[in-house]
Design a protein around this motif. Structure first.
Motif, PDB file in Angstrom:
ATOM      1  N   PHE A  10       0.828  -1.211   0.000  1.00  0.00           N
ATOM      2  CA  PHE A  10       0.000   0.000   0.000  1.00  0.00           C
ATOM      3  C   PHE A  10       0.859   1.257   0.000  1.00  0.00           C
ATOM      4  O   PHE A  10       0.586   2.200  -0.753  1.00  0.00           O
ATOM      5  N   SER A  14       0.948   4.035  -2.839  1.00  0.00           N
ATOM      6  CA  SER A  14       0.603   5.413  -2.457  1.00  0.00           C
ATOM      7  C   SER A  14       1.704   6.396  -2.858  1.00  0.00           C
ATOM      8  O   SER A  14       1.431   7.503  -3.333  1.00  0.00           O
ATOM      9  N   THR A  15       2.948   5.987  -2.657  1.00  0.00           N
ATOM     10  CA  THR A  15       4.082   6.848  -3.012  1.00  0.00           C
ATOM     11  C   THR A  15       4.134   7.089  -4.512  1.00  0.00           C
ATOM     12  O   THR A  15       4.349   8.221  -4.973  1.00  0.00           O
ATOM     13  N   CYS A  48      -2.642  17.273   2.640  1.00  0.00           N
ATOM     14  CA  CYS A  48      -2.706  15.968   3.301  1.00  0.00           C
ATOM     15  C   CYS A  48      -3.726  15.967   4.444  1.00  0.00           C
ATOM     16  O   CYS A  48      -4.374  14.948   4.698  1.00  0.00           O
ATOM     17  N   THR A  55     -10.925  10.313   3.693  1.00  0.00           N
ATOM     18  CA  THR A  55     -10.830   9.025   4.380  1.00  0.00           C
ATOM     19  C   THR A  55     -12.075   8.783   5.227  1.00  0.00           C
ATOM     20  O   THR A  55     -12.643   7.676   5.220  1.00  0.00           O
ATOM     21  N   PHE A 130     -10.523   7.343  -3.431  1.00  0.00           N
ATOM     22  CA  PHE A 130     -10.322   6.629  -2.171  1.00  0.00           C
ATOM     23  C   PHE A 130     -11.340   5.507  -2.009  1.00  0.00           C
ATOM     24  O   PHE A 130     -11.023   4.436  -1.472  1.00  0.00           O
ATOM     25  N   LEU A 134      -8.838   2.420  -1.366  1.00  0.00           N
ATOM     26  CA  LEU A 134      -8.578   1.957  -0.001  1.00  0.00           C
ATOM     27  C   LEU A 134      -9.159   0.571   0.312  1.00  0.00           C
ATOM     28  O   LEU A 134      -8.454  -0.262   0.908  1.00  0.00           O
ATOM     29  N   PHE A 156      -1.497   6.760   3.654  1.00  0.00           N
ATOM     30  CA  PHE A 156      -1.493   7.497   2.385  1.00  0.00           C
ATOM     31  C   PHE A 156      -1.079   8.944   2.616  1.00  0.00           C
ATOM     32  O   PHE A 156      -0.287   9.508   1.852  1.00  0.00           O
ATOM     33  N   SER A 159       2.676   9.095   3.214  1.00  0.00           N
ATOM     34  CA  SER A 159       3.416   8.881   1.965  1.00  0.00           C
ATOM     35  C   SER A 159       3.362  10.127   1.087  1.00  0.00           C
ATOM     36  O   SER A 159       4.386  10.577   0.543  1.00  0.00           O
TER      37      SER A 159
END
Length: 208
Positions: A10, A14-15, A48, A55, A130, A134, A156, A159
């Motif tokens: 993951f 994500s990166t 972020c 989320t 997402f 996710l 996430f 990252s």
């Protein structure tokens, strides 16, 4: 608790997604070049932080609304597009100012942080992404899925923030050098304004 192998997969995914050309990384890049690395990092933190909203939307099932309701999706995307156009206007306005005038009207870090949050949460495509991304890494057999969603969201964010911070540091150095050249600062603001306008158009034309 998620398996270690799942977490590694993951975080890697994500990166790579954070590195891919997109509205957030372009926003961080242009702002870091125009206003410095510190401003870029603060904006990255705001972006972020906005992921907390997406989320939570996925964990509570709210993201489904943006996927199924054309009205909700359209309203949110046009709010986001309008805000990006406002940022474009401000960037072009800064480009028309003299160096002395620009120095007298700096943007506070709090304002930059709020700018990052607002830009992120007004993009409904993030919630839909997402919603699709996710759950692929969750496993109902090992515990509460909602808790897993929040953990994945946090990973996430970490990252993305790491990637955006590195971009900010690099872009800030390039921008600092370029701004010392004749009309360099004006050019950077015009580039930023153009990018914001392009992102606004892209968001306004986005479909589910």
């Amino acid at each position: 608790m998620l398996e270690f192998q799942t977490i590694v997969m993951f975080v890697t995914a994500s990166t790579l997604l954070a590195l891919a050309p997109g509205p957030d990384i372009l926003f961080v890049l242009t702002q870091s070049m125009a206003k410095g690395s510190r401003s870029g990092i603060v904006i990255a933190l705001g972006l972020c932080s906005g992921l907390i909203f997406h989320t939570t939307a996925v964990a509570l099932g709210v993201a489904v609304i943006f996927q199924t309701s054309a009205v909700a999706f359209t309203i949110l995307k046009f709010v986001g597009a309008a805000y990006l156009l406002y940022l474009a206007f401000m960037a072009f306005k800064d480009a028309s100012k003299s160096k002395l005038e620009s120095d007298k009207t700096p943007i506070s870090l709090k304002a930059l942080y709020r700018r990052g949050i607002f830009m992120n949460i007004t993009n409904p495509k993030v919630s839909i992404f997402f919603l699709a991304f996710l759950p692929q890494f969750t496993n109902p057999e090992i515990g509460n899925v909602t808790g897993q969603i929040f953990l994945l969201g946090a990973l996430f964010m970490l990252s993305a923030f790491t990637v955006f911070t590195l971009v900010s540091l690099l872009a800030g150095r390039v921008g600092a050098w370029f701004s010392k050249t004749q009309n360099g600062e004006k050019i950077l603001n015009r580039v930023a304004g153009t990018v914001f306008a392009a992102l606004a158009i892209k968001l306004a034309l986005a479909s589910r």
